[in-house]
Design a protein around this motif. Structure first.
Motif, PDB file in Angstrom:
ATOM      1  N   TYR A  25      -4.719   2.679  -1.875  1.00  0.00           N
ATOM      2  CA  TYR A  25      -3.792   2.318  -2.955  1.00  0.00           C
ATOM      3  C   TYR A  25      -3.021   1.109  -2.459  1.00  0.00           C
ATOM      4  CZ  TYR A  25      -0.493   3.358  -6.805  1.00  0.00           C
ATOM      5  OH  TYR A  25       0.274   3.322  -7.953  1.00  0.00           O
ATOM      6  N   GLN A  26      -3.631  -0.081  -2.540  1.00  0.00           N
ATOM      7  CA  GLN A  26      -3.024  -1.224  -1.878  1.00  0.00           C
ATOM      8  C   GLN A  26      -3.663  -2.522  -2.359  1.00  0.00           C
ATOM      9  OE1 GLN A  26      -4.626   0.118   2.101  1.00  0.00           O
ATOM     10  NE2 GLN A  26      -4.990  -2.096   2.303  1.00  0.00           N
ATOM     11  N   LYS A  64      -8.267  14.041   3.784  1.00  0.00           N
ATOM     12  CA  LYS A  64      -9.192  13.585   4.825  1.00  0.00           C
ATOM     13  C   LYS A  64      -9.258  12.058   4.848  1.00  0.00           C
ATOM     14  CE  LYS A  64     -12.190  17.676   4.924  1.00  0.00           C
ATOM     15  NZ  LYS A  64     -13.572  18.179   4.718  1.00  0.00           N
ATOM     16  N   ARG A  65      -9.287  11.447   3.662  1.00  0.00           N
ATOM     17  CA  ARG A  65      -9.323   9.989   3.604  1.00  0.00           C
ATOM     18  C   ARG A  65      -8.048   9.387   4.178  1.00  0.00           C
ATOM     19  NH1 ARG A  65     -11.836  11.423  -1.381  1.00  0.00           N
ATOM     20  NH2 ARG A  65      -9.997  10.975  -2.664  1.00  0.00           N
ATOM     21  N   HIS A  66      -6.921  10.078   3.942  1.00  0.00           N
ATOM     22  CA  HIS A  66      -5.642   9.620   4.493  1.00  0.00           C
ATOM     23  C   HIS A  66      -5.706   9.561   6.012  1.00  0.00           C
ATOM     24  CE1 HIS A  66      -1.424   9.994   5.804  1.00  0.00           C
ATOM     25  NE2 HIS A  66      -1.114   9.395   4.662  1.00  0.00           N
ATOM     26  N   ALA A  67      -6.306  10.556   6.614  1.00  0.00           N
ATOM     27  CA  ALA A  67      -6.383  10.604   8.075  1.00  0.00           C
ATOM     28  C   ALA A  67      -7.268   9.491   8.631  1.00  0.00           C
ATOM     29  CB  ALA A  67      -6.909  11.968   8.524  1.00  0.00           C
ATOM     30  N   GLU A 111     -10.123   3.131   8.942  1.00  0.00           N
ATOM     31  CA  GLU A 111     -11.574   2.912   8.892  1.00  0.00           C
ATOM     32  C   GLU A 111     -12.021   2.559   7.471  1.00  0.00           C
ATOM     33  OE1 GLU A 111     -15.665   5.581   9.177  1.00  0.00           O
ATOM     34  OE2 GLU A 111     -13.890   6.210  10.335  1.00  0.00           O
ATOM     35  N   ILE A 112     -11.518   3.301   6.486  1.00  0.00           N
ATOM     36  CA  ILE A 112     -11.915   3.071   5.086  1.00  0.00           C
ATOM     37  C   ILE A 112     -11.437   1.713   4.611  1.00  0.00           C
ATOM     38  CG2 ILE A 112     -11.600   3.869   2.711  1.00  0.00           C
ATOM     39  CD1 ILE A 112     -11.289   6.726   3.910  1.00  0.00           C
ATOM     40  N   VAL A 113     -10.204   1.391   4.907  1.00  0.00           N
ATOM     41  CA  VAL A 113      -9.630   0.117   4.457  1.00  0.00           C
ATOM     42  C   VAL A 113     -10.401  -1.052   5.063  1.00  0.00           C
ATOM     43  CG1 VAL A 113      -7.595  -1.369   4.671  1.00  0.00           C
ATOM     44  CG2 VAL A 113      -7.340   1.008   3.919  1.00  0.00           C
ATOM     45  N   ALA A 114     -10.758  -0.946   6.327  1.00  0.00           N
ATOM     46  CA  ALA A 114     -11.513  -2.022   6.978  1.00  0.00           C
ATOM     47  C   ALA A 114     -12.866  -2.203   6.304  1.00  0.00           C
ATOM     48  CB  ALA A 114     -11.687  -1.721   8.456  1.00  0.00           C
ATOM     49  N   LYS A 116       0.848  -1.181   0.000  1.00  0.00           N
ATOM     50  CA  LYS A 116       0.000   0.000   0.000  1.00  0.00           C
ATOM     51  C   LYS A 116       0.887   1.235   0.000  1.00  0.00           C
ATOM     52  CE  LYS A 116      -0.731  -0.613   4.998  1.00  0.00           C
ATOM     53  NZ  LYS A 116      -0.259  -2.005   5.050  1.00  0.00           N
ATOM     54  N   ASP A 117       0.289   2.335  -0.417  1.00  0.00           N
ATOM     55  CA  ASP A 117       1.038   3.575  -0.535  1.00  0.00           C
ATOM     56  C   ASP A 117       0.778   4.443   0.685  1.00  0.00           C
ATOM     57  OD1 ASP A 117       2.531   5.353  -2.706  1.00  0.00           O
ATOM     58  OD2 ASP A 117       1.092   6.630  -1.679  1.00  0.00           O
TER      59      ASP A 117
END
Length: 410
Positions: free
Chosen positions: A250-251, A293-296, A300-303, A243-244
Motif C-alpha cells: 500500500y504505497q 504473512k505478506r506484512h512479515a 521482499e515483495i516490495v523489491a 506506504k502504510d
C-alpha cells in the motif's frame, strides 16, 4: 502570463446547495478554520454575514504573495457566498450593533479563546441571553475548558500536538507538516457538521446549543486508525513515507518514468495484480497467503514489485491495472490535479466574476439531487454589505450608521 485558471469552466448553474435556505449565520471568525466552516454552510444554502475588522478585515486578506489583482488567494478560497460587514465590536456602540444582529441569526461562529470571548461579550452565555435558541459554535485550538483553553493556536501548532507530524514523511526524515492546513480544514468541517446537527435538533426542541470545536482534537481524531493500533498493541507508529504500516502493499512505486500509487488491500486484489503482471504463480506462494504473512515479508515483495514496475512507464501500468480492477493512481502535482478535466466537468473547479475580474474557486465536492452546489456570489470586498446589513437587519437608520462610520467603528 496566462493564468492556469483561464481554462476553468464557469461556475456550475442550477439550484444545488439550497438545503439550508432560511438559515442565517453570523461569522465572527478569521483565518481558515472558521471561514471554511461558514463556507460549507453557505454552499449548502445558509446566508452568512462575515464580520470583519474595519480597515484590515480577515487576516487572510493579507496572506500573500501570490495575489490575484490585489486579492489574497487564501481569502478568495474560503469566502464565497458571504456578505461582508466591518464592525469594531470592542466598542460599546459596535457591540450594541452586533448584539442586534445576533437576535436575527440562527448561528454564531467565533474563533476567539474563551477569555477573549467573555471579554468581548461574544461568549455563549452572553449571546444566548439575547437569543435563547442560538446555535453557538466556538473553534479554538484546545477547546473551551481545561488548562490549555486560553492558549492561542494555528494549524501548525495543532498538527504538532496531534501527532500527525511525527508520522508524516520518510522514515529517516524530520517530522513534516501536512502539505495543506489540515487541522484548519478538519475543524472547519467538524464545526459545519455540528452546527447542522444542532439546527436539526433545534427544530424538535426549540433549544439552542453551545458547540465546542478543538482544532487539536479534530486533527487527532483524524489519526484514529494509528492511535487505535497503538492503544491496542503498544506499538508506536513510525514515519513510513508513502506506504502504510498495516496493509502489506500500500504505497508508491517508481516506474520507467513517473511514480504511481498501488494498493493491494486484500487477497483477491493480490491475485489480480500478479495475474496482470504475468506472474500468477507468485500470488499462490503459500508464504504470501494472508496479509499478515505478506506484512512479515514486505521488503521482499516490495523489491519484486519495484523491479517489475521499472519495465514500463506509468501510464502503461495504470491502463493495465485499471482494466483489471486494481486500485492505483498517479501522484499528481497541484497543477495536474487543478487541470483534471473530469473534476472540472463535475463542477469541482470553476471561475466566477468578482468586481470585473475572474476568480478561481474550488467547489464543495458534494452533489445534491445530481447537481453540484452552485455559488450565489463571489467572495465579498471588505465591508461591501455593511450599510445594507446594519440598516435592513440591525434596524439602524442612516444617521446611526454615519455616526458609526465617523467614529471608525465600521
Amino acid at each position: 502570463m496566462k493564468l492556469p485558471m483561464g481554462s476553468l469552466p464557469p461556475a456550475p448553474a442550477g439550484t444545488g446547495g439550497r438545503l439550508l435556505d432560511g438559515i442565517r449565520v453570523l461569522d465572527l471568525t478569521t483565518s481558515i478554520a472558521g471561514p471554511y466552516a461558514t463556507l460549507l454552510l453557505s454552499d449548502l444554502g445558509a446566508d452568512v454575514i462575515k464580520v470583519e475588522r474595519p480597515g484590515t478585515g480577515d487576516d487572510t486578506r493579507a496572506w500573500g504573495p501570490p495575489f490575484l489583482a490585489g486579492h489574497s488567494l487564501w481569502y478568495l478560497g474560503v469566502n464565497r457566498n458571504k456578505q461582508s460587514i466591518t464592525l469594531d465590536y470592542s466598542t460599546p456602540e459596535g457591540l450594541a450593533a452586533l448584539h442586534k444582529l445576533v437576535r436575527h441569526c440562527d448561528a454564531v461562529v467565533v474563533n476567539l479563546v474563551p477569555r477573549v470571548q467573555r471579554k468581548l461579550k461574544v461568549d455563549y452565555e452572553t449571546l444566548s441571553a439575547l437569543r435563547p435558541d442560538i446555535i453557538f459554535c466556538s473553534i479554538t485550538g484546545f477547546g473551551l475548558e481545561g488548562e490549555r483553553a486560553d492558549k492561542p493556536s494555528y494549524d501548525l501548532i495543532a498538527e504538532g500536538y496531534s501527532g500527525i507530524m511525527d508520522i508524516t514523511g520518510e522514515a529517516d526524515s524530520p517530522p513534516q507538516k501536512v502539505g495543506a492546513p489540515a487541522a484548519d480544514m478538519l475543524s472547519g468541517m467538524d464545526a459545519a457538521m455540528a452546527i447542522i446537527a444542532a439546527l436539526f435538533q433545534r427544530q424538535r426542541s426549540g433549544m439552542g446549543h453551545s458547540i465546542d470545536i478543538s482544532m487539536v482534537e479534530s486533527m487527532t481524531r483524524f489519526l484514529t486508525p494509528r492511535i487505535m493500533t497503538y492503544l491496542g498493541s503498544g506499538e508506536v507508529p513510525r514515519r513510513t513515507g508513502a506506504k502504510d504500516s498495516v496493509i502489506a502493499v500500500y504505497q508508491s512505486f517508481e516506474t520507467a518514468d513517473l511514480p504511481l500509487t498501488l494498493g493491494l488491500g486484500n487477497d483477491r486484489i493480490w491475485q489480480r495484480f500478479w495475474d496482470a503482471v504475468g506472474h500468477p504463480d507468485y500470488a499462490q506462494d503459500p508464504r504470501f497467503s494472508s496479509n499478515a504473512k505478506r506484512h512479515a515479508l514486505r521488503p521482499e515483495i516490495v523489491a519484486r514489485i519495484q523491479e517489475l514496475l521499472l519495465e514500463k512507464n506509468r501510464n502503461e501500468w495504470l491502463r493495465l491495472f485499471e482494466a483489471k480492477g486494481i486500485p492505483c493512481g498517479p501522484i499528481n502535482r497541484i497543477d495536474e490535479i487543478a487541470a483534471d478535466q473530469e473534476l472540472a466537468r463535475r463542477g469541482f473547479f470553476y471561475q466566477m466574476e468578482m468586481g470585473g475580474i475572474q476568480v478561481p474557486q474550488v467547489g464543495l465536492g458534494i452533489a445534491i439531487d445530481g447537481h453540484p452546489a452552485s455559488p450565489r456570489s463571489a467572495p465579498p470586498a471588505l465591508g461591501a454589505d455593511t450599510t445594507t446589513v446594519l440598516r435592513d437587519l440591525a434596524g439602524l437608520d442612516d444617521e446611526q450608521i454615519n455616526t458609526l462610520r465617523n467614529k471608525s467603528i465600521i
